[in-house]
Design a protein around this motif. Structure first.
Motif, mmCIF file in Angstrom:
data_model
loop_
_atom_site.group_PDB
_atom_site.id
_atom_site.type_symbol
_atom_site.label_atom_id
_atom_site.label_comp_id
_atom_site.label_asym_id
_atom_site.label_seq_id
_atom_site.Cartn_x
_atom_site.Cartn_y
_atom_site.Cartn_z
ATOM 1 N N HIS A 6 56.241 70.225 38.185
ATOM 2 C CA HIS A 6 55.558 70.576 36.933
ATOM 3 C C HIS A 6 54.057 70.836 37.074
ATOM 4 O O HIS A 6 53.407 71.133 36.073
ATOM 5 C CB HIS A 6 55.811 69.487 35.885
ATOM 6 C CG HIS A 6 57.233 69.483 35.376
ATOM 7 N ND1 HIS A 6 58.245 68.843 36.037
ATOM 8 C CD2 HIS A 6 57.797 70.067 34.296
ATOM 9 C CE1 HIS A 6 59.386 69.021 35.370
ATOM 10 N NE2 HIS A 6 59.135 69.751 34.318
ATOM 11 N N HIS A 7 53.512 70.714 38.306
ATOM 12 C CA HIS A 7 52.123 71.155 38.466
ATOM 13 C C HIS A 7 52.078 72.662 38.726
ATOM 14 O O HIS A 7 51.081 73.314 38.459
ATOM 15 C CB HIS A 7 51.432 70.422 39.616
ATOM 16 C CG HIS A 7 51.357 68.949 39.369
ATOM 17 N ND1 HIS A 7 50.731 68.416 38.275
ATOM 18 C CD2 HIS A 7 51.859 67.906 40.058
ATOM 19 C CE1 HIS A 7 50.844 67.100 38.304
ATOM 20 N NE2 HIS A 7 51.528 66.764 39.372
ATOM 21 N N ALA A 8 53.178 73.197 39.254
ATOM 22 C CA ALA A 8 53.237 74.647 39.493
ATOM 23 C C ALA A 8 53.415 75.376 38.169
ATOM 24 O O ALA A 8 52.705 76.330 37.866
ATOM 25 C CB ALA A 8 54.380 74.976 40.442
ATOM 26 N N GLY A 69 45.171 83.602 31.711
ATOM 27 C CA GLY A 69 45.501 82.345 32.382
ATOM 28 C C GLY A 69 44.279 81.779 33.081
ATOM 29 O O GLY A 69 43.165 82.313 32.962
ATOM 30 N N ALA A 70 44.504 80.699 33.821
ATOM 31 C CA ALA A 70 43.374 79.978 34.410
ATOM 32 C C ALA A 70 42.617 80.823 35.433
ATOM 33 O O ALA A 70 41.392 80.764 35.505
ATOM 34 C CB ALA A 70 43.869 78.692 35.047
ATOM 35 N N THR A 71 43.336 81.606 36.222
ATOM 36 C CA THR A 71 42.640 82.395 37.254
ATOM 37 C C THR A 71 41.621 83.329 36.606
ATOM 38 O O THR A 71 40.468 83.412 37.046
ATOM 39 C CB THR A 71 43.670 83.194 38.094
ATOM 40 O OG1 THR A 71 44.596 82.259 38.643
ATOM 41 C CG2 THR A 71 43.003 83.974 39.204
ATOM 42 N N PRO A 100 42.382 77.313 44.775
ATOM 43 C CA PRO A 100 41.938 78.580 45.379
ATOM 44 C C PRO A 100 41.428 79.576 44.336
ATOM 45 O O PRO A 100 40.570 80.422 44.641
ATOM 46 C CB PRO A 100 43.195 79.119 46.067
ATOM 47 C CG PRO A 100 44.045 77.919 46.298
ATOM 48 C CD PRO A 100 43.729 76.925 45.214
ATOM 49 N N ALA A 101 41.928 79.492 43.107
ATOM 50 C CA ALA A 101 41.457 80.389 42.042
ATOM 51 C C ALA A 101 39.953 80.242 41.823
ATOM 52 O O ALA A 101 39.296 81.180 41.363
ATOM 53 C CB ALA A 101 42.207 80.109 40.737
ATOM 54 N N ALA A 102 39.383 79.097 42.147
ATOM 55 C CA ALA A 102 37.936 78.893 42.018
ATOM 56 C C ALA A 102 37.245 79.086 43.375
ATOM 57 O O ALA A 102 36.216 79.767 43.464
ATOM 58 C CB ALA A 102 37.652 77.496 41.476
ATOM 59 N N VAL A 156 33.734 71.838 38.705
ATOM 60 C CA VAL A 156 34.516 70.651 39.099
ATOM 61 C C VAL A 156 35.784 70.598 38.261
ATOM 62 O O VAL A 156 35.731 70.674 37.030
ATOM 63 C CB VAL A 156 33.694 69.353 38.892
ATOM 64 C CG1 VAL A 156 34.541 68.115 39.164
ATOM 65 C CG2 VAL A 156 32.457 69.342 39.778
ATOM 66 N N MET A 157 36.943 70.454 38.922
ATOM 67 C CA MET A 157 38.199 70.383 38.153
ATOM 68 C C MET A 157 38.384 68.979 37.564
ATOM 69 O O MET A 157 37.891 67.992 38.098
ATOM 70 C CB MET A 157 39.391 70.770 39.023
ATOM 71 C CG MET A 157 39.666 69.793 40.094
ATOM 72 S SD MET A 157 40.961 70.230 41.306
ATOM 73 C CE MET A 157 41.704 71.707 40.813
ATOM 74 N N MET A 158 39.121 68.929 36.438
ATOM 75 C CA MET A 158 39.289 67.627 35.794
ATOM 76 C C MET A 158 40.386 66.810 36.480
ATOM 77 O O MET A 158 40.188 65.641 36.791
ATOM 78 C CB MET A 158 39.613 67.802 34.314
ATOM 79 C CG MET A 158 39.530 66.495 33.553
ATOM 80 S SD MET A 158 39.708 66.716 31.785
ATOM 81 C CE MET A 158 38.258 67.623 31.367
HETATM 82 C C1 LIG Z 1 44.052 73.515 38.799
HETATM 83 C C2 LIG Z 1 44.523 74.929 38.689
HETATM 84 N N1 LIG Z 1 43.657 75.907 38.457
HETATM 85 C C3 LIG Z 1 44.047 77.182 38.324
HETATM 86 C C4 LIG Z 1 45.374 77.553 38.428
HETATM 87 C C5 LIG Z 1 45.774 79.002 38.228
HETATM 88 O O1 LIG Z 1 46.438 79.087 37.003
HETATM 89 P P1 LIG Z 1 47.082 80.426 36.396
HETATM 90 O O2 LIG Z 1 48.468 80.475 36.951
HETATM 91 O O3 LIG Z 1 47.111 80.217 34.916
HETATM 92 O O4 LIG Z 1 46.239 81.565 36.790
HETATM 93 C C6 LIG Z 1 46.323 76.566 38.684
HETATM 94 C C7 LIG Z 1 47.758 76.924 38.858
HETATM 95 O O5 LIG Z 1 48.462 76.357 39.673
HETATM 96 C C8 LIG Z 1 45.896 75.209 38.796
HETATM 97 O O6 LIG Z 1 46.762 74.219 39.008
#
Ligand SMILES: Cc1ncc(COP(=O)(O)O)c(C=O)c1O
Length: 395
Positions: A6-8, A69-71, A100-102, A156-158
């Protein structure tokens, strides 16, 4: 299949599907067409959804920018601050264990300049090593050393997506703002899984993604400002002028309504869900500890410290076999060997190596993520299968 990843991503909650369906069928208006009722209906639904989201993360409604989305949110936050024509500071401070998105955006920014021509400098903050009582947590002394009057942004991620460590955001915010910098927080794994109050935590830019809290994929948001100070962003997608010019493109009412309703359900169920999910995660660990010889936990020790680790997260290290082999030998269970985005590459997890684990230890590690719809029976059956396949592999 028993889904323990569920983290994916998370499945879309059936209540959320019900909420979004009308906007895919009879309510199909373009929310940017205000000359007729179809458009106005869609616009109102979006406005209401944005108010719901804003109230939950405690930011002004006009600060919520919808993204894919987050990316995309992270790209908008990091590039948006550093590439703004009025950005006068060339330094970006980012934690070693970010997604890696950051990290990849920061790497790319390192090849660019701020408006006055000075090269962007990216510096990385350490986390505490795996044998420390604050394993995987950002090292605040190191952060304090790195953040200075040349720093424009701290990132910084939470909650970490691999080993679930929850960052001490109030201290991170204090260090950041004392130096006059802005704070971006990747709250992708936290929004909908814990209380996230951007104003109280004083987070200037907050990233979230609906598919991590039982909403659909490819929709998320960036909260730009929490009312405490001004945040200037250079847009990354222009054309159309939507979202006050910060992110062009026709909004999708169905996915925005779905994101808001997913978040609302997540918050209504939060206390019960997190207790139940933590209990199932603990059961998963107890059974693996008893049945898999030499298995160890990576990251914060949740048996004593429940508040510094995400409720559903379990990251473990095996003594003798690689995570990939365990996954291949247990095909009925969905779990993973790293973050989904990097798991196509054969690289060991950068999060685990940043905590001081060797490449071999990182390759012997796997991540489980327990979620809302998992049951005790599933955990019992999954652990039976995992223990049996591990025994077969070690002979
Ligand atoms: C902490 C974190 N940041 C960013 C992302 C990227 O998210 P998205 O799939 O919405 O682009 C993820 C996805 O696994 C994530 O867990």
């Amino acid at each position: 299949m028993i889904y323990l990843d569920h983290h994916a991503t998370t499945p879309c909650d059936p209540r959320v599907v019900d909420a979004m369906l009308p906007f895919l069928t009879e309510q199909f208006g373009n929310p940017h067409s205000d000359s007729h009722e179809a458009g106005r209906f869609a616009r109102n639904a979006i406005d209401q959804s944005l108010r719901t989201i804003a109230a939950i993360v405690n930011v002004p409604p006009e600060s919520v920018v919808v993204t894919s989305g987050a990316t995309e949110s992270i790209n908008l936050a990091l590039r948006g601050v550093m590439m703004h024509p009025r950005c006068k500071r060339p330094k970006l401070v980012i934690c070693d264990t970010e997604h890696p998105a950051a990290l990849e955006v920061a790497e790319d920014l390192q090849r660019q300049t701020i408006a006055d021509g000075r090269a962007i400098e990216v510096v990385r903050v350490r986390v505490h090593p795996h044998d420390h009582s604050l394993a995987g947590q950002i090292d605040l002394d190191h952060l304090q050393e790195l953040v200075d009057d040349q720093t424009a942004l701290v990132c910084v991620m939470m909650a970490n997506n691999e080993m679930g460590a929850i960052a001490p955001m109030p201290s991170v915010a204090e260090i950041t703002h004392q130096a006059g910098a802005l704070l971006h927080c990747d709250a992708t794994q936290s929004v909908g899984r814990m209380q996230v109050d951007a104003k109280r935590l004083d987070i200037d830019l907050l990233t979230a993604s609906a598919h991590k809290f039982y909403g659909p994929k490819s929709v998320g948001f960036l909260a730009v400002g929490n009312g405490n100070r001004r945040v200037r962003l250079r847009p990354q997608i222009v054309g159309g002028g939507q979202q006050r010019g910060l992110r062009g493109g026709t909004l999708n009412p169905a996915s925005i309504v779905a994101m808001a309703s997913a978040l609302q359900f997540a918050m209504e169920d939060l206390t019960d869900d997190s207790k139940r999910i933590a209990r199932l995660r603990n059961l998963l660990w107890q059974r693996l500890k008893d049945g898999v010889e030499g298995i160890e936990i990576n990251g914060p020790d949740f048996e004593t410290e429940t508040t510094t680790r995400l409720a559903g997260n379990l990251n473990v290290r095996l003594q003798r076999i690689e995570g990939e082999a365990w996954m291949a030998a247990t095909p009925e269970i969905a779990f993973s060997s790293g973050s989904a985005c990097s798991s196509t590459e054969a690289l060991p997890s950068h999060v685990l190596t940043a905590m001081g684990l060797s490449e071999s230890e990182a390759r012997r590690s796997v991540r489980f993520g327990v979620g809302r719809f998992n049951t005790e029976e599933e955990i019992l059956s999954a652990t039976d299968q995992l223990i049996a396949s591990h025994r077969k592999l070690v002979g």
